[in-house]
Design a protein around this motif. Structure first.
Motif, PDB file in Angstrom:
ATOM      1  N   ALA A  31       0.807  -1.224   0.000  1.00 54.51           N
ATOM      2  CA  ALA A  31       0.000   0.000   0.000  1.00 54.51           C
ATOM      3  C   ALA A  31       0.838   1.271   0.000  1.00 54.51           C
ATOM      4  CB  ALA A  31      -0.926   0.008   1.209  1.00 54.51           C
ATOM      5  N   TYR A  32       2.154   1.151   0.132  1.00 57.78           N
ATOM      6  CA  TYR A  32       2.993   2.330   0.331  1.00 57.78           C
ATOM      7  C   TYR A  32       4.151   2.379  -0.650  1.00 57.78           C
ATOM      8  CZ  TYR A  32       0.441   2.486   4.702  1.00 57.78           C
ATOM      9  OH  TYR A  32      -0.560   2.538   5.642  1.00 57.78           O
ATOM     10  N   ALA A  33       4.475   3.596  -1.063  1.00 59.26           N
ATOM     11  CA  ALA A  33       5.693   3.797  -1.845  1.00 59.26           C
ATOM     12  C   ALA A  33       6.902   3.553  -0.944  1.00 59.26           C
ATOM     13  CB  ALA A  33       5.730   5.218  -2.402  1.00 59.26           C
ATOM     14  N   ALA A  49      16.606   6.900  -4.655  1.00 65.27           N
ATOM     15  CA  ALA A  49      15.651   6.289  -5.584  1.00 65.27           C
ATOM     16  C   ALA A  49      14.357   6.002  -4.852  1.00 65.27           C
ATOM     17  CB  ALA A  49      16.225   5.008  -6.171  1.00 65.27           C
ATOM     18  N   GLY A  50      13.256   5.984  -5.607  1.00 64.04           N
ATOM     19  CA  GLY A  50      11.959   5.670  -5.029  1.00 64.04           C
ATOM     20  C   GLY A  50      11.108   4.899  -6.008  1.00 64.04           C
ATOM     21  N   ILE A  51      10.134   4.182  -5.466  1.00 64.90           N
ATOM     22  CA  ILE A  51       9.254   3.367  -6.292  1.00 64.90           C
ATOM     23  C   ILE A  51       7.847   3.446  -5.716  1.00 64.90           C
ATOM     24  CG2 ILE A  51       9.789   1.254  -4.973  1.00 64.90           C
ATOM     25  CD1 ILE A  51       9.707  -0.230  -7.719  1.00 64.90           C
ATOM     26  N   ASN A  52       6.843   3.550  -6.570  1.00 61.70           N
ATOM     27  CA  ASN A  52       5.488   3.692  -6.057  1.00 61.70           C
ATOM     28  C   ASN A  52       4.968   2.342  -5.558  1.00 61.70           C
ATOM     29  OD1 ASN A  52       4.847   2.402  -8.465  1.00 61.70           O
ATOM     30  ND2 ASN A  52       3.147   3.769  -8.933  1.00 61.70           N
ATOM     31  N   TYR A  53       3.737   2.329  -5.067  1.00 63.72           N
ATOM     32  CA  TYR A  53       3.251   1.170  -4.321  1.00 63.72           C
ATOM     33  C   TYR A  53       3.179  -0.112  -5.127  1.00 63.72           C
ATOM     34  CZ  TYR A  53      -1.390   1.842  -6.434  1.00 63.72           C
ATOM     35  OH  TYR A  53      -2.440   1.960  -7.314  1.00 63.72           O
ATOM     36  N   ILE A  54       2.942  -0.031  -6.454  1.00 61.61           N
ATOM     37  CA  ILE A  54       2.858  -1.252  -7.252  1.00 61.61           C
ATOM     38  C   ILE A  54       4.081  -1.435  -8.137  1.00 61.61           C
ATOM     39  CG2 ILE A  54       0.353  -1.364  -7.241  1.00 61.61           C
ATOM     40  CD1 ILE A  54       0.429  -0.108 -10.051  1.00 61.61           C
ATOM     41  N   ARG A  57       6.082   3.035 -11.184  1.00 59.52           N
ATOM     42  CA  ARG A  57       6.753   4.329 -11.369  1.00 59.52           C
ATOM     43  C   ARG A  57       7.966   4.405 -10.465  1.00 59.52           C
ATOM     44  NH1 ARG A  57       5.420   9.857  -8.983  1.00 59.52           N
ATOM     45  NH2 ARG A  57       6.582  11.322 -10.260  1.00 59.52           N
ATOM     46  N   THR A  58       9.079   4.879 -11.016  1.00 59.67           N
ATOM     47  CA  THR A  58      10.308   5.033 -10.254  1.00 59.67           C
ATOM     48  C   THR A  58      10.894   6.435 -10.473  1.00 59.67           C
ATOM     49  OG1 THR A  58      11.618   4.101 -12.065  1.00 59.67           O
ATOM     50  CG2 THR A  58      10.886   2.579 -10.341  1.00 59.67           C
ATOM     51  N   LEU A  59      11.664   6.875  -9.495  1.00 60.54           N
ATOM     52  CA  LEU A  59      12.381   8.146  -9.590  1.00 60.54           C
ATOM     53  C   LEU A  59      13.810   7.923  -9.111  1.00 60.54           C
ATOM     54  CD1 LEU A  59       9.877  10.799  -8.148  1.00 60.54           C
ATOM     55  CD2 LEU A  59      10.633  10.581 -10.517  1.00 60.54           C
ATOM     56  N   TYR A  60      14.746   8.662  -9.698  1.00 56.90           N
ATOM     57  CA  TYR A  60      16.150   8.530  -9.317  1.00 56.90           C
ATOM     58  C   TYR A  60      16.778   9.915  -9.169  1.00 56.90           C
ATOM     59  CZ  TYR A  60      15.638   3.693 -10.784  1.00 56.90           C
ATOM     60  OH  TYR A  60      15.219   2.386 -10.909  1.00 56.90           O
ATOM     61  N   ALA A  61      17.729  10.013  -8.258  1.00 58.43           N
ATOM     62  CA  ALA A  61      18.563  11.199  -8.197  1.00 58.43           C
ATOM     63  C   ALA A  61      19.424  11.241  -9.453  1.00 58.43           C
ATOM     64  CB  ALA A  61      19.446  11.151  -6.955  1.00 58.43           C
ATOM     65  N   ASP A  62      19.720  12.436  -9.913  1.00 60.11           N
ATOM     66  CA  ASP A  62      20.524  12.564 -11.133  1.00 60.11           C
ATOM     67  C   ASP A  62      21.881  11.880 -10.986  1.00 60.11           C
ATOM     68  OD1 ASP A  62      19.416  15.957 -11.978  1.00 60.11           O
ATOM     69  OD2 ASP A  62      18.533  13.989 -12.398  1.00 60.11           O
ATOM     70  N   SER A  63      22.413  11.868  -9.788  1.00 55.96           N
ATOM     71  CA  SER A  63      23.747  11.322  -9.561  1.00 55.96           C
ATOM     72  C   SER A  63      23.813   9.804  -9.734  1.00 55.96           C
ATOM     73  CB  SER A  63      24.237  11.698  -8.166  1.00 55.96           C
ATOM     74  OG  SER A  63      23.348  11.210  -7.183  1.00 55.96           O
ATOM     75  N   VAL A  64      22.660   9.136  -9.691  1.00 61.19           N
ATOM     76  CA  VAL A  64      22.668   7.666  -9.800  1.00 61.19           C
ATOM     77  C   VAL A  64      21.911   7.169 -11.015  1.00 61.19           C
ATOM     78  CG1 VAL A  64      22.811   7.522  -7.292  1.00 61.19           C
ATOM     79  CG2 VAL A  64      20.591   7.212  -8.418  1.00 61.19           C
ATOM     80  N   LYS A  65      21.279   8.069 -11.743  1.00 60.62           N
ATOM     81  CA  LYS A  65      20.463   7.682 -12.889  1.00 60.62           C
ATOM     82  C   LYS A  65      21.320   6.926 -13.905  1.00 60.62           C
ATOM     83  CE  LYS A  65      17.399  10.737 -13.468  1.00 60.62           C
ATOM     84  NZ  LYS A  65      16.696  11.995 -13.833  1.00 60.62           N
ATOM     85  N   ARG A  67      22.710   4.083 -13.392  1.00 59.43           N
ATOM     86  CA  ARG A  67      23.604   3.144 -12.695  1.00 59.43           C
ATOM     87  C   ARG A  67      22.862   2.316 -11.641  1.00 59.43           C
ATOM     88  NH1 ARG A  67      27.483   5.059  -9.502  1.00 59.43           N
ATOM     89  NH2 ARG A  67      26.414   7.026  -9.006  1.00 59.43           N
ATOM     90  N   PHE A  68      21.867   2.912 -11.003  1.00 63.71           N
ATOM     91  CA  PHE A  68      21.113   2.241  -9.946  1.00 63.71           C
ATOM     92  C   PHE A  68      19.714   1.889 -10.459  1.00 63.71           C
ATOM     93  CE2 PHE A  68      23.320   4.271  -5.974  1.00 63.71           C
ATOM     94  CZ  PHE A  68      24.553   3.913  -6.499  1.00 63.71           C
ATOM     95  N   THR A  69      19.182   0.781  -9.939  1.00 59.20           N
ATOM     96  CA  THR A  69      17.822   0.373 -10.277  1.00 59.20           C
ATOM     97  C   THR A  69      17.088  -0.040  -9.007  1.00 59.20           C
ATOM     98  OG1 THR A  69      18.531  -0.431 -12.453  1.00 59.20           O
ATOM     99  CG2 THR A  69      16.387  -1.170 -11.646  1.00 59.20           C
ATOM    100  N   ILE A  70      15.933   0.578  -8.778  1.00 65.67           N
ATOM    101  CA  ILE A  70      15.098   0.198  -7.643  1.00 65.67           C
ATOM    102  C   ILE A  70      13.982  -0.715  -8.137  1.00 65.67           C
ATOM    103  CG2 ILE A  70      13.624   2.250  -7.843  1.00 65.67           C
ATOM    104  CD1 ILE A  70      13.395   2.229  -4.763  1.00 65.67           C
ATOM    105  N   SER A  71      13.653  -1.711  -7.327  1.00 67.00           N
ATOM    106  CA  SER A  71      12.555  -2.618  -7.663  1.00 67.00           C
ATOM    107  C   SER A  71      11.931  -3.104  -6.364  1.00 67.00           C
ATOM    108  CB  SER A  71      13.053  -3.791  -8.505  1.00 67.00           C
ATOM    109  OG  SER A  71      14.025  -4.548  -7.800  1.00 67.00           O
ATOM    110  N   ARG A  72      10.758  -3.724  -6.491  1.00 64.18           N
ATOM    111  CA  ARG A  72      10.101  -4.261  -5.295  1.00 64.18           C
ATOM    112  C   ARG A  72       9.381  -5.544  -5.641  1.00 64.18           C
ATOM    113  NH1 ARG A  72       6.258   0.162  -3.091  1.00 64.18           N
ATOM    114  NH2 ARG A  72       5.624  -1.499  -1.648  1.00 64.18           N
ATOM    115  N   ASP A  73       9.274  -6.399  -4.625  1.00 64.46           N
ATOM    116  CA  ASP A  73       8.525  -7.641  -4.734  1.00 64.46           C
ATOM    117  C   ASP A  73       7.490  -7.614  -3.610  1.00 64.46           C
ATOM    118  OD1 ASP A  73       7.532 -10.226  -4.695  1.00 64.46           O
ATOM    119  OD2 ASP A  73       9.458 -11.146  -5.118  1.00 64.46           O
ATOM    120  N   ASN A  74       6.265  -7.268  -3.948  1.00 59.88           N
ATOM    121  CA  ASN A  74       5.238  -7.121  -2.919  1.00 59.88           C
ATOM    122  C   ASN A  74       4.869  -8.456  -2.267  1.00 59.88           C
ATOM    123  OD1 ASN A  74       5.186  -4.367  -3.225  1.00 59.88           O
ATOM    124  ND2 ASN A  74       3.312  -4.323  -4.448  1.00 59.88           N
TER     125      ASN A  74
END
Length: 124
Positions: A31-33, A49-54, A57-65, A67-74
């Motif tokens: 239920a939460y980002a 980096a951030g990822i929405n609840y499902i 949608r992801t967001l990254y700081a310019d310094s890591v764009k 190179r880094f990848t955020i993901s989630r397994d609900n």
């Protein structure tokens, strides 16, 4: 109350990779980002980096764009941060955080639960 436990930090040479994991418990994870922040000595905590609840949608700081990848397994109540092409300036304590809502935020004020942090050290 929500508990967040990070793992996967360590020491790596420049150009190397690490994968951070954060396991959540205590409230409905899906239920939460979620976000990753970092704090280097003498500096303020910053959004990485951030990822929405499902995970759509992801967001990254310019310094890591790029190179880094955020993901989630609900299903596993887990959020990941894959870090590639690491640089010495990536050295910091990395924190997992749970947003107050399902929407994705980049400010520390928008997150209400935090993990204890995991150290990432990148040597040149």
């Amino acid at each position: 109350q929500e508990q967040l436990v990070e793992s996967g930090g360590g020491m790596v040479q420049a150009g190397g990779s690490l994968r951070l994991s954060c396991v959540a418990s205590g409230r409905t994870f899906r239920a939460y980002a979620m976000g990753w922040f970092r704090q280097a000595p003498g500096k303020e905590r910053e959004f990485v980096a951030g990822i929405n609840y499902i995970g759509g949608r992801t967001l990254y700081a310019d310094s890591v764009k790029g190179r880094f990848t955020i993901s989630r397994d609900n299903a596993k109540n887990t959020v990941y941060l894959q870090m590639n092409s690491l640089k010495p300036e990536d050295t910091a304590v990395y924190y997992c955080a749970s947003d107050r809502t399902w929407q994705l935020g980049t400010s520390t004020d928008e997150y209400d639960y935090w993990g204890q942090g995991t150290q990432v050290t990148v040597s040149s």
